[in-house]
Scaffold this active site. Structure first.
Site, PDB file in Angstrom:
ATOM      1  N   HIS A 188       0.834  -1.203   0.000  1.00  0.00           N
ATOM      2  CA  HIS A 188       0.000   0.000   0.000  1.00  0.00           C
ATOM      3  C   HIS A 188       0.868   1.253   0.000  1.00  0.00           C
ATOM      4  O   HIS A 188       0.601   2.209  -0.746  1.00  0.00           O
ATOM      5  CB  HIS A 188      -0.917  -0.013   1.226  1.00  0.00           C
ATOM      6  CG  HIS A 188      -1.919   1.087   1.238  1.00  0.00           C
ATOM      7  ND1 HIS A 188      -2.029   2.001   2.267  1.00  0.00           N
ATOM      8  CD2 HIS A 188      -2.876   1.439   0.340  1.00  0.00           C
ATOM      9  CE1 HIS A 188      -3.005   2.848   1.999  1.00  0.00           C
ATOM     10  NE2 HIS A 188      -3.527   2.537   0.846  1.00  0.00           N
ATOM     11  N   HIS A 192       1.361   4.083  -3.434  1.00  0.00           N
ATOM     12  CA  HIS A 192       1.184   5.529  -3.345  1.00  0.00           C
ATOM     13  C   HIS A 192       2.506   6.273  -3.565  1.00  0.00           C
ATOM     14  O   HIS A 192       2.490   7.456  -3.911  1.00  0.00           O
ATOM     15  CB  HIS A 192       0.576   5.899  -1.994  1.00  0.00           C
ATOM     16  CG  HIS A 192      -0.891   5.613  -1.912  1.00  0.00           C
ATOM     17  ND1 HIS A 192      -1.840   6.454  -2.446  1.00  0.00           N
ATOM     18  CD2 HIS A 192      -1.571   4.570  -1.364  1.00  0.00           C
ATOM     19  CE1 HIS A 192      -3.043   5.946  -2.234  1.00  0.00           C
ATOM     20  NE2 HIS A 192      -2.910   4.806  -1.585  1.00  0.00           N
ATOM     21  N   HIS A 217      -7.501  -0.472  -5.007  1.00  0.00           N
ATOM     22  CA  HIS A 217      -8.216  -0.493  -3.736  1.00  0.00           C
ATOM     23  C   HIS A 217      -9.459  -1.382  -3.804  1.00  0.00           C
ATOM     24  O   HIS A 217      -9.832  -2.010  -2.806  1.00  0.00           O
ATOM     25  CB  HIS A 217      -8.587   0.934  -3.323  1.00  0.00           C
ATOM     26  CG  HIS A 217      -7.415   1.757  -2.897  1.00  0.00           C
ATOM     27  ND1 HIS A 217      -6.683   2.523  -3.778  1.00  0.00           N
ATOM     28  CD2 HIS A 217      -6.820   1.917  -1.686  1.00  0.00           C
ATOM     29  CE1 HIS A 217      -5.700   3.123  -3.123  1.00  0.00           C
ATOM     30  NE2 HIS A 217      -5.751   2.780  -1.862  1.00  0.00           N
ATOM     31  N   GLU A 329      -9.802  10.636  -4.659  1.00  0.00           N
ATOM     32  CA  GLU A 329      -8.622  10.458  -3.797  1.00  0.00           C
ATOM     33  C   GLU A 329      -8.369  11.640  -2.862  1.00  0.00           C
ATOM     34  O   GLU A 329      -8.212  11.380  -1.656  1.00  0.00           O
ATOM     35  CB  GLU A 329      -7.392  10.148  -4.641  1.00  0.00           C
ATOM     36  CG  GLU A 329      -6.221   9.832  -3.740  1.00  0.00           C
ATOM     37  CD  GLU A 329      -4.981   9.456  -4.521  1.00  0.00           C
ATOM     38  OE1 GLU A 329      -4.026   9.026  -3.875  1.00  0.00           O
ATOM     39  OE2 GLU A 329      -4.937   9.601  -5.738  1.00  0.00           O
ATOM     40  N   HIS A 344     -11.824  11.118  -0.008  1.00  0.00           N
ATOM     41  CA  HIS A 344     -11.010   9.988   0.445  1.00  0.00           C
ATOM     42  C   HIS A 344      -9.907  10.434   1.386  1.00  0.00           C
ATOM     43  O   HIS A 344      -9.541   9.717   2.314  1.00  0.00           O
ATOM     44  CB  HIS A 344     -10.406   9.264  -0.763  1.00  0.00           C
ATOM     45  CG  HIS A 344      -9.301   8.321  -0.410  1.00  0.00           C
ATOM     46  ND1 HIS A 344      -7.974   8.669  -0.481  1.00  0.00           N
ATOM     47  CD2 HIS A 344      -9.324   7.045   0.048  1.00  0.00           C
ATOM     48  CE1 HIS A 344      -7.226   7.654  -0.102  1.00  0.00           C
ATOM     49  NE2 HIS A 344      -8.013   6.650   0.223  1.00  0.00           N
ATOM     50  N   HIS A 384     -12.906   2.372   2.804  1.00  0.00           N
ATOM     51  CA  HIS A 384     -12.666   2.079   1.392  1.00  0.00           C
ATOM     52  C   HIS A 384     -13.815   1.307   0.777  1.00  0.00           C
ATOM     53  O   HIS A 384     -14.030   1.384  -0.440  1.00  0.00           O
ATOM     54  CB  HIS A 384     -11.341   1.332   1.208  1.00  0.00           C
ATOM     55  CG  HIS A 384     -10.235   2.249   0.810  1.00  0.00           C
ATOM     56  ND1 HIS A 384     -10.159   2.830  -0.444  1.00  0.00           N
ATOM     57  CD2 HIS A 384      -9.175   2.735   1.497  1.00  0.00           C
ATOM     58  CE1 HIS A 384      -9.104   3.616  -0.511  1.00  0.00           C
ATOM     59  NE2 HIS A 384      -8.494   3.583   0.657  1.00  0.00           N
TER      60      HIS A 384
END
Length: 655
Positions: A188, A192, A217, A329, A344, A384
């Protein structure tokens, strides 16, 4: 930059001053006097001599001036740094832009991966840089004692406990093996890192970035729900009512390296409240989040979003999911962040600061506030799931696929099976029976106190190697090229109730995607599990800094990103008695898949392209991600879609 590998020394023990020795004391960085802080400048020369007397290698840093980075000083050196914090994210983006330019000053990790003169460097794993973000800090005194007392050759391996945050009385602890897996959290963080939300265009504006945010995701949630079924737990509930207390608690028992303070815990039934943390510049209300979510939902239903000047931007079949991903996002690519907000980004903040919403007790954010720790918390999956439902809402607005988009005339999958290897390395296991087990695996260890290294071991889920075997008939009379896609989906839920196709569809987990050349007649295709386009191998997930700093072969030099799902979790856990799944395979026409670029899946960090794409290139598949609701008219196993090149097989997963 022939010596650009020396830059990696800056990423060793990054919380220490730069003049501290690196590489177990064998390397020292010689700084110009002007590069020392005011605290150390008067004694700079003595510091270099003191810490560099035993160094075998000295890296000289040229004095090329000092860029203006006073904007970054808004974040305390020992404070928390969260990319969910809008101010922090903006500062990170400005630093990336600064360090991605021609100036040969220190590179931020993202900039290293995106500059043309440093992009081949292997950035050290976050596990190496900040191990206490991943493991029980109680092991560190044991490591230091072993390293200080016992000679290197005689040191014992220190085991990292895999179950230390709650007892078996807590039902959610059945999923701790997944949520707290080091490889999962590294994945994860690294995704990113490869797809940052802020920075210069050449860093952020990657092909289908917003869609990949959705798909990666979505697959996390699908895998998590399948694991919950294996553990006899119901699927995760979306965080769709922010006015209700959060029932799941989480007590992380890890510390933040920057200030050696523990990540705060969250008790059961924590109320989510407006945040007014002035010092952190995190100020918003629950109503703000609700309003942003409603605006996004309204845009989906209307089939278009509103631009900054009121213009209508349609959510087309070609780019709608990408636009939504960048809005949700959000990234700097959001078409209208002022209107659609930071949905998010602030959902994690709402949870991460729920224990101290107005900073009354001077507590930092919880584990959901950082990418490398967020997946440890059960609440991560609830938020999520809610974000995922917005994407599913959009998918449901799209028209049904026409037959021309699905058919691959003349190509038919005649048989499909999986064959696991036994522990002896032979194919003695029955067909369609796969096995998982808990394995203990070693890690080269961490260097403590800049000179002593101890060996570590992790216990985590693993599976026996296996292979897919397909028989495909090509009746066209000429060679055809296609793309084989393989998914699995559970047949029943936690109560052993059969799932409907609509339920199963969003629980399908991608296992592999690869190109095939089909000669006229019958073709036998064998694909090994370790070739998965989703995963990276164990040694790349858990590589050490010592390994990372070694010269790489031409084929390995681009394995910079280590972006990909950990291979040891390719399969869900299963149950002792065996849990039934559907294995789904289809072959699509390569002519409809190609983006007119060739790539070698075994080179240049291309092996995990399903989640991570290709570096500096187009995503290698023109088709949209996932099994869409739009194909529901032609469901697998229905027996009515004989023209579709698809087959399913039922198989059991036994742990």
């Amino acid at each position: 930059m022939s010596g650009n590998r020396k830059l990696l020394a800056l990423l060793q023990r990054p919380l220490e001053p730069t003049f501290y020795p690196k590489d177990n004391g064998t390397t020292v960085i010689d700084l110009p006097d002007s590069y020392f802080t005011e605290r150390y400048r008067p004694i700079g020369e003595s510091l270099q001599n003191r810490f560099g007397n035993d160094a075998e290698n000295r890296i000289a840093v040229r004095n090329v001036g000092t860029p203006n980075i006073t904007f970054a000083e808004a974040i305390d050196r020992r404070g928390g740094f969260s990319l969910f914090n809008e101010k922090h994210r903006k500062i990170a983006g400005d630093l990336i832009a600064l360090f991605s330019g021609p100036s040969p000053t220190t590179r931020y990790a993202v900039a290293i991966q995106h500059r043309p003169d440093t992009k081949d460097l292997n950035v050290p794993s976050f596990l190496e840089l900040f191990p206490d973000s991943f493991v029980d800090p109680a092991v560190f005194p044991r490591l230091r004692e072993e390293g200080a007392v016992v000679q290197q050759a005689n040191r014992m391996t220190i085991d990292i406990p895999s179950n230390f945050t709650a007892s078996d009385r807590e039902d959610e602890q059945r999923l701790a093996f997944f949520r707290e897996d080091v490889g999962v959290n590294l994945h994860h963080w690294h995704w990113h890192l490869v797809y940052p939300g802020e920075g210069p265009d050449q860093v952020v504006r990657k092909d289908r970035r917003g869609e990949l945010f959705y798909y990666m995701h979505q697959q996390l949630i699908a895998r998590y729900n399948v694991e919950r079924f294996c553990a006899k737990l119901a699927r995760v509930q979306p965080l769709n009512n922010l006015r209700q207390p959060l029932p799941e608690a989480y007590f992380p028992k890890i510390i933040r390296s920057a200030n050696n303070r523990a990540f705060p815990a969250r008790p059961q039934n924590q109320e989510l409240r407006d945040l007014n943390r002035v010092a952190d510049d995190v100020i918003f209300t629950v109503s703000d989040l609700e309003r942003w979510g409603s605006r996004i939902a309204e845009a989906i239903d209307a089939g278009m979003v509103v631009g900054p000047n009121g213009q209508r931007v349609p959510l087309t079949e070609a780019n709608g999911i990408d636009i939504l991903g960048n809005i949700l996002e959000p990234s700097k690519l959001s078409v209208n962040q002022q209107f659609y907000g930071n949905y998010h980004g602030n959902l994690p903040n709402l949870i991460a600061y729920s224990h101290d919403p107005d900073n009354r007790f001077l507590e930092g954010y919880g584990v959901v506030g950082e990418f490398q720790t967020a997946m440890r918390d059960p609440a991560f999956y609830r938020l999520h799931c809610e974000v995922d439902n917005l994407f599913h809402r959009y998918k449901a607005t799209l028209p049904v696929y026409p037959p021309a988009q699905l058919n691959f005339n003349g190509i038919q999958i005649q048989s499909l099976a999986v064959h696991a290897e036994s522990t002896k390395g032979t194919s003695e296991c029955p067909a369609n029976l796969l096995a998982t087990y808990a394995g203990r695996f070693g890690h080269p260890g961490w260097t403590l106190d800049r000179k002593e290294t101890c060996l570590l071991s992790f216990t985590h889920l693993q599976h026996a190697p296996f292979a897919y075997r397909l028989t495909v008939n090509n009746s066209t009379g000429t060679p055809r090229r296609g793309t084989c896609r393989i998914f699995i989906g559970p047949k029943v839920d936690e109560r052993n109730t059969p799932l409907t196709y609509k339920e199963q569809r969003i629980l399908m987990v991608e296992l592999d995607k690869f190109g095939v050349t089909l000669n006229p007649g019958s073709n036998n295709i064998v694909r090994r599990s370790e070739q998965s386009s989703v995963t990276i191998p164990y040694e790349r997930t858990f590589r050490s800094a010592a390994v990372s700093s070694q010269p790489a072969s031409p084929a390995e030099v681009y394995r910079f990103c280590n972006c990909g799902w950990p291979h040891h979790l390719l399969l869900p856990k299963g149950t002792p008695e065996g849990l039934k799944f559907d294995l789904f395979a289809m072959i699509s026409d390569y002519a409809g898949d190609t983006v007119n670029q060739e790539f070698d899946e075994n080179a240049n960090c291309s092996d995990s392209h399903s989640f991570c794409g290709l570096r500096d290139r187009l995503y290698p598949d023109r088709r949209r991600h996932g099994l869409s609701v739009r194909s529901e008219r032609c469901r697998p196993r229905c027996g009515r879609c004989r023209t579709l090149p698809e087959r399913t097989a039922t198989w059991r997963l036994r742990t």
